[in-house]
Motif scaffolding. Sequence first.
Motif: not given
Length: 816
Positions: A246-250, A257-264, A277-279, A281-288
């Motif tokens: 689910r995190i990777l989908k967002k 995005a992938i590296i920064t969230f992985a570092c967190l 909890r962190l997942q 907090s970062i929105g609902t999907g991969s929109s731009f």
Amino acid sequence: MTSRLRSKSLKLASWRKASAVTGTRYKLDESYYSATRTVEIDPRMTAIHEEVKGLVAMDGPMKHVIALLMDESKELKVVPIVGSGGLGKTTLAMEVYRKLGSGGDFQCQACVSVSRTLDLVKLLKDILSQINKDAYKECQSWEKEQLIREIKHILTGKRYFIVIDDVWKEQDWKLVKTAFPENNNGSRIIATTRITGVANLCCSVSDEQTYQMAPLDDVDSRRLFFKRIFSSVDSCPSELEEVSARILKKCGGLPLAIITFACLLASKTHNKDEWERLQDSIGTGSSFDKDGNLKGMKDILLHSYLDLPHHLKTCLLYLCLYPEDSMIDIKLLKWKWIAEGFIATQWGSLDQVAQNCFNELVNRNMIQPVYGNYDSSVRYCRVHDMVLDLIISLSDEENFATVLNGRICNFFPNKIRRLSMQSSGKEHKGAVGAITETKIHIRSLTVFESDKPIVPHFVDFHALRVLDLFGCDSLENKHVKHIGSSRQLRYLRISSYKITELPSGIGKLQHLETLDLRECYSLHRLPSTVAQLQKLVRLFVSGYTQLPAGGFRSLQALEELRFEETDDPVRFAEELNELGKCNLRTGGETAKRLFCNPCSTYPCLQVLKIQSAIGMVPRGMASLENLMKLCIKVTEFDKEDLQVLMGMPSLAHLELEITREAINGKLIIGSDGFKLLKVFHFRYSLFRHPVEVKPTGGLRLTFAPGAMPALRCLCLHLNPMFVASDFCEDLGVEHLPGLAQLEVEITCFKAVPRRVKALECSIEKATSLLPKCRIRVSRAFEGHMFKDDKEWEEVVAKVSRAKKGDQKNERVITKN
């Protein structure tokens, strides 16, 4: 306001309130470090950056872009790379640039970044510096029209390759494009942008194609994500698989995005509830958004920021003072952090704690290290523009800093605490008035723009700690006449050819730690009151400034000194002997005088860099028992010189360059020295023109059994016309059991291809004996190599005839 935005606002408000109560907002978090803790850059971060290069610039994308560029057409061709922020456009463009640029197919090459606010004059100067260094030296006062004419003149008739990175506006592209002539020599341009309209405009003709960057697929996204957290794709616990998906989908396949969230996540316990909890907090999907940015990216960056300890937040916010896409010198950055008071002393060396802070921010992926070409050292860093947007926004909310970067500034805050001037003063006519009105509050003032910046006279800036006027070429004596009234000043850097003297009042700056005058070429002497700067840690002057020898023994805090000349070398040598630890960078003539006496031990010296070449290694250097790092250039070198260097018992880092005398023999490094040496750079780059030398024989270097037992990194810079063709076959690298990294750069300038290939073959044979060593072999100046032996022989014959003609003319003149 949505609940998610409200939550973020509450978090920021909570942090501000807590920081105000505890007084720790801009101070070191005392619970975070211990006196013995050293933070290193996580090796997974180094590996992950290489992984990203491999993923976004792997064979498919790179071959596609190269195919678009390298067709048969002779017309100027532009290939735009378009995609959202954090997708890897710049990485792909740079990998293509390196691959094509090293092939010798282009006569002129340059790579520049436009950024959100175009500074056309700066960008044109940057291009000129890469395509013609002589013209660049003359262009400092030129306007854009003259710069465009000069660039067009240089590029006309040549095949050129230019990368224009990060174009934001169609108008910016139209302005930049005017500098490039529409010749028929097969010239090529890459432009990167997030904006589709800009990409379409970049295409020179209707049938040209843009390259649309694709996000990483699910497999590569998982690979990048899990490698950062667990070091392996297969190490993720089964209970975290679903939430990871689910995190990777967002994250939308964006490497940033992938590296920064992985570092967190890597900095936390691997707990499913925490990840959930962190997942959430970062929105609902991969929109731009309209700028082509992943909407959840801002949430990811904000969470990473909020997760930092207080002092790391402050250190990161300080980076908003730097222009977009800047290459930031890490040493200077650390000195400024220290000068601002962000780094506390209770946990040991200030420099080490500052380095810990830097490494921690790298490990969180908030800043990006720029690694050296020939070792693993990190001298510079960059901030991704999306991170920069975040910290500028946070800085504005906190009134942490005021940034003048070419955008419209309708008003200045009542209290300017830190000011960064990044563009010419035309848009900021009220800057000097605002600075003067609020000068009692200003802690830091940095000028990056050299095109007629507006600066005040520095009188009674009582809170000023950092004053960096490096980009202020028009600065005059009158501006710094009363600099001594800024008593809290810790860091002072000045760059201006119009500065001819410093006021004696500079001696009143009793807190000054860094005085950097390297770019003040018209400053011939320093005032004697410099000797009163009791807390001065670093003093750097240009080669045109004569250092007064008297009084140096009083500068007991001095740790780094850079100069070329002194008015009394004998007295300076005496005073240097009485200092504490010191790193010295000086010229060849001064070095010869300092080290001519074997009795001068200079126990303070730990680092010595000799900037200009000297004849041979001074024999007095054998007594430097505490020297740990030496960088030296010599015109002559033999076995006796080698023995002097081997006799330094503490030496851990050696950079040796031989610049003039050809050596047709063998240098053997035995087991009777270099016991602690970990890094060895050897450069054999003769000033003699290669066509003057018949390519036979040449230098051989051999490591005997037991040589350099602690060596970890070996870097060789060789010209195949001056070393033996089988140079590496007899090198003896198998006798270096601890060697972890081997770098070989082959200088191809005026070299014969046969000799280059022979040297590469000898390297390949030698490195087969090092299965666990990281090996990198590269060519430099490949475009200046001879086509074959025949072309080389023709040039040699031509040079020989010219010499004979000169000698004949000399005899005639002598006879007459």
